[in-house]
Design a protein around this motif. Sequence first.
Motif, PDB file in Angstrom:
ATOM      1  N   PHE A  25       0.840  -1.189   0.000  1.00  0.00           N
ATOM      2  CA  PHE A  25       0.000   0.000   0.000  1.00  0.00           C
ATOM      3  C   PHE A  25       0.884   1.251   0.000  1.00  0.00           C
ATOM      4  CE2 PHE A  25      -2.639  -3.305   1.896  1.00  0.00           C
ATOM      5  CZ  PHE A  25      -3.875  -3.099   1.295  1.00  0.00           C
ATOM      6  N   HIS A  27       0.780   5.448   0.220  1.00  0.00           N
ATOM      7  CA  HIS A  27      -0.120   6.485   0.731  1.00  0.00           C
ATOM      8  C   HIS A  27      -0.084   7.765  -0.095  1.00  0.00           C
ATOM      9  CE1 HIS A  27       3.041   9.034   2.545  1.00  0.00           C
ATOM     10  NE2 HIS A  27       3.622   7.928   2.961  1.00  0.00           N
ATOM     11  N   TYR A  33       1.971   5.854   6.570  1.00  0.00           N
ATOM     12  CA  TYR A  33       1.740   4.412   6.612  1.00  0.00           C
ATOM     13  C   TYR A  33       0.445   4.053   7.351  1.00  0.00           C
ATOM     14  CZ  TYR A  33       2.937   4.109  11.563  1.00  0.00           C
ATOM     15  OH  TYR A  33       2.911   4.245  12.927  1.00  0.00           O
ATOM     16  N   TRP A  36      -3.538   3.429   6.022  1.00  0.00           N
ATOM     17  CA  TRP A  36      -4.066   2.219   5.407  1.00  0.00           C
ATOM     18  C   TRP A  36      -4.569   1.206   6.439  1.00  0.00           C
ATOM     19  CZ3 TRP A  36      -5.230   2.358   0.515  1.00  0.00           C
ATOM     20  CH2 TRP A  36      -4.484   3.158  -0.371  1.00  0.00           C
ATOM     21  N   THR A  51       2.658  -1.738   4.478  1.00  0.00           N
ATOM     22  CA  THR A  51       2.464  -0.307   4.306  1.00  0.00           C
ATOM     23  C   THR A  51       3.702   0.405   4.832  1.00  0.00           C
ATOM     24  OG1 THR A  51       1.041   1.588   4.866  1.00  0.00           O
ATOM     25  CG2 THR A  51       1.259  -0.123   6.519  1.00  0.00           C
TER      26      THR A  51
END
Length: 287
Positions: A25, A27, A33, A36, A51
């Motif tokens: 993921f 951002h 971080y 998510w 993340t």
Amino acid sequence: MPFATTPDHVKLYYEEAGSGTPILFLHEFAADYASWEPQLRYFSRGHRCITYSARGYTPSHVPDNDSDYSFEHMRDDALALLDHLQIPAAHLVGLSMGAYSALQVGLHAPSRVLSLTLAGCGSGFEAERLQAFRDKCRADAEEFDRGGSEGVAKLAGLMPGRIPFLVKDPRGFREFHDALAQHDAAGSARTMRGFQGARPPLSEFAGALQKLALPTLIIAGDEDDACIESSLFLKSHIATSGLAMFPKTGHVLNLEEPALFNATLERFLALAEAGRWGPRDPRSIRV
């Protein structure tokens, strides 16, 4: 605290949860971080979810120069994290700045990508708006330098595309805004100048997009005016793409509509992993 080190010696903080096929993921500008979390809690039940905070976003390191925040740096940081975790390929899920970076990974190193999810991608895309967009990025960066973290939250937190989140979910928006007010102002300013205000518009990659063969999901909010045209552009240029438009929704898609975002992403990942998300049948194209 877990960190991955990039080729230019920047340390990136990351977290992971779950096991299975990996999802990375990425951002947006006004997040980090932790933004998510609704997705990590859901998708870690069946996937290995990772993340991280981009360079300039603590606990990751904050390089000193604007030149250290180019779109190539952001692209290569995602690859460095995959290398650090010894992940040959992953699903990449990005929002806004993160979506642009995910797309660049897909164009530059498609063998490292299982699928692309591009949410709220392409602000400043339109040719007639590009210079004004870049000018605003530089002006906002100067305000971040002057106003510190409060200036970051005031400008980046109340952009037009974020207002639907504020109206719909004041409690969730307050949490988002409070987290934004903790950002490193210098990192935000350098990211705004080096990445947001200097990256090439999507139109410069038109030829490469037409050759992209990765399963791609494009998501846009119908009240995120800055990303509607760019999302339609991506849909028209990537043969293996599908477009989801969230009604009455702005830019912060994964936090504003977490259940809808997760359901949409889950269906896409299932089809992509089953090999059932192929290119558009040419017979369906209007001539």
